[in-house]
Design an enzyme around this catalytic site. Structure first.
Site, PDB file in Angstrom:
ATOM      1  N   SER A 106       0.741  -0.854  -0.239  1.00 60.03           N
ATOM      2  CA  SER A 106      -0.545  -0.548   0.360  1.00 60.03           C
ATOM      3  C   SER A 106       0.542   1.332  -0.253  1.00 60.03           C
ATOM      4  CB  SER A 106      -1.190  -0.150   1.225  1.00 60.03           C
ATOM      5  OG  SER A 106      -2.495  -0.644   1.306  1.00 60.03           O
ATOM      6  N   LYS A 109       0.491   3.657  -2.619  1.00 56.98           N
ATOM      7  CA  LYS A 109      -1.112   4.820  -3.066  1.00 56.98           C
ATOM      8  C   LYS A 109      -0.669   6.028  -2.716  1.00 56.98           C
ATOM      9  CE  LYS A 109      -4.614   1.511  -0.719  1.00 56.98           C
ATOM     10  NZ  LYS A 109      -3.703   0.059  -0.597  1.00 56.98           N
ATOM     11  N   SER A 166      -6.855   3.477   3.982  1.00 57.44           N
ATOM     12  CA  SER A 166      -6.051   2.447   2.529  1.00 57.44           C
ATOM     13  C   SER A 166      -6.252   1.648   2.229  1.00 57.44           C
ATOM     14  CB  SER A 166      -4.726   1.282   4.015  1.00 57.44           C
ATOM     15  OG  SER A 166      -3.835   1.495   2.820  1.00 57.44           O
ATOM     16  N   LYS A 267       2.401   6.594   4.986  1.00 61.18           N
ATOM     17  CA  LYS A 267       1.335   5.070   4.834  1.00 61.18           C
ATOM     18  C   LYS A 267       2.359   3.966   5.568  1.00 61.18           C
ATOM     19  CE  LYS A 267      -1.419   4.298   2.876  1.00 61.18           C
ATOM     20  NZ  LYS A 267      -1.792   3.234   3.507  1.00 61.18           N
TER      21      LYS A 267
END
Length: 424
Positions: A106, A109, A166, A267
């Protein structure tokens, strides 16, 4: 200031001149009149006790791992990939396999968010705009914000769902709403990445779900983090929001460092191939650090290691402004010029990230070809400021001519060669 010069390499009529400006605290004090008000050097020594305490704590808590490279010697970390960088100066504080391709999960992202933020900044989409939810988005597996099939969702909610929860489904809705399809959005990501300096990343999707040929490096993760902070400060706050409720489902920020108040973004991520990863940034006492880790074995280990590396970075390094833009650092003799000397100045503020206590251990000097041959143009690079410290490679910063120096006329040059002109 030490006035002696050391001749090193013959360069025709030139010699290499290395002039010591100062070394250690005593040298700094002696050079106060030379370098101007050196308030930047005299940073409060609040770090000394704190650094010793933090260093002891990190040593005691150190996991059994393999060492990363740092300017102050090897430092063990259990993360398979790790990279710590100072945001303002770009100084690399810790590096472990930072250019090795890894599954970013992730952390992907962050790149998705960069494209979305760019669309917002140019007015191509709006926060209050709604985007439709496709069946593909609704069926996307992994972490979710739980978008409703067949309905539309505000862009602002989708951004929060993507960055706080997320949500993979939120990423798909954004990608399809902006580019028409995930594939076209991914093409935009791959086109933009090298422009940002991400030279070893390739994206196959917008979520970070496992896919062949989908990779980033720890260095590239830090690069996109820097760009998000610098290029879109108006949207950076989304990374630091603690929770988000959508469709009556409340979810907290998955970045434990944000939740604990130790970072203001960015993140986390997890896949079997990449392990547990994290990118976090924090600003303390005016300095901002970015930490990237990946390949830890659990969410707890990820949180502990991220916190440990962040604390280590702030405890062991500090930023110091050595010289201000245009400040005279030294003067170099000029051969066959209308002036005998040319000032060597900093072309920009010289701000360095150095180990805490560097004042006692560092040596700062200048290195230039002497004499400088006329004509000299203002702004011409004529030498370098050299910062040396134990266990560190020398840091060299260009120095420029502070003014132009025209070449002597034909007669004056002839007289000078005959020894009857002004001393050069």
């Amino acid at each position: 200031m030490t006035a002696g010069c050391m001749k090193a390499v013959e360069l025709g009529t030139n010699v290499r001149t290395r002039r010591s400006l100062f070394g250690g605290v005593a040298g700094i004090a002696a050079c106060a009149s030379f370098a101007g008000p050196l308030k930047a050097f005299a940073r409060p020594h609040r770090h000394a006790a704190h650094a010793a305490k933090a260093a002891a704590a990190t040593a005691a808590d150190a996991p059994v791992g393999t060492p990363a490279n740092t300017p102050i010697g090897p430092f063990d970390t259990v993360a398979r990939w790790a990279y710590v960088v100072d945001y303002d100066t770009g100084a690399v504080l810790l590096d472990k396999a930072s250019d090795e391709r890894m599954a970013p999960s992730s952390l992907t992202k962050m790149m998705t968010a960069y494209i979305v933020f760019g669309m917002l900044a140019t007015g191509r989409i709006r926060l209050e705009q709604s985007l439709p939810v496709s069946e593909k988005a609704w069926r996307t597996q992994g972490s979710k914000m739980f978008v409703p099939l067949g309905q539309s969702v505000l862009v602002s909610d989708l951004i929060q769902g993507m960055l706080i929860q997320s949500g993979n489904d939120a990423c798909i809705v954004l990608a399809e709403g902006i580019a028409g399809s995930e594939e076209r959005f991914v093409a935009m990501m791959n086109e933009e990445a090298p422009k940002l300096g991400m030279m070893n990343s390739h994206f196959v999707n917008v979520t970070g779900l496992p896919a062949d040929g989908h990779y980033m490096t720890a260095r590239d993760v830090a690069t996109i983090a820097s760009h998000l902070i610098r290029d879109f400060p108006q949207y950076y706050h989304y990374f630091g929001e603690l929770e988000f409720t959508y469709n009556r489902i409340r979810q907290g920020n998955r970045n434990v460092l944000v939740d604990k108040g130790l970072a203001d973004g960015l993140k986390t991520g997890h896949t079997d191939a990449g392990g547990f990863g994290l990118c976090a940034s924090s600003k303390r006492n005016g300095n901002r650090v970015i930490v990237v880790i990946n390949g830890t074995s659990s969410s707890n280990e990820r949180a502990h290691e991220g916190e440990r590396l962040m604390s280590w970075a702030f405890a062991n390094f500090e930023n110091a402004t050595l010289f201000r833009r245009g400040q005279v650092v030294d003067s170099a003799p000029v051969w066959m010029g209308e002036h005998r000397q040319v000032p060597l100045v900093a072309g920009a503020d010289i701000v360095m990230t150095l180990p805490v206590g560097w004042q006692q251990r560092s040596h700062i000097g200048v290195d230039y070809a002497s004499p400088v041959i006329a004509p000299v143009t203002k702004g011409q690079v004529c030498g370098a400021l050299v910062i040396s410290a134990p266990n560190m490679a020398d840091i060299r910063v260009p120095l420029e001519a502070g003014e132009s120096v025209a070449k002597l006329g034909l007669v004056a040059r002839a007289m000078t060669r005959l020894g009857h002109g002004p001393a050069q």
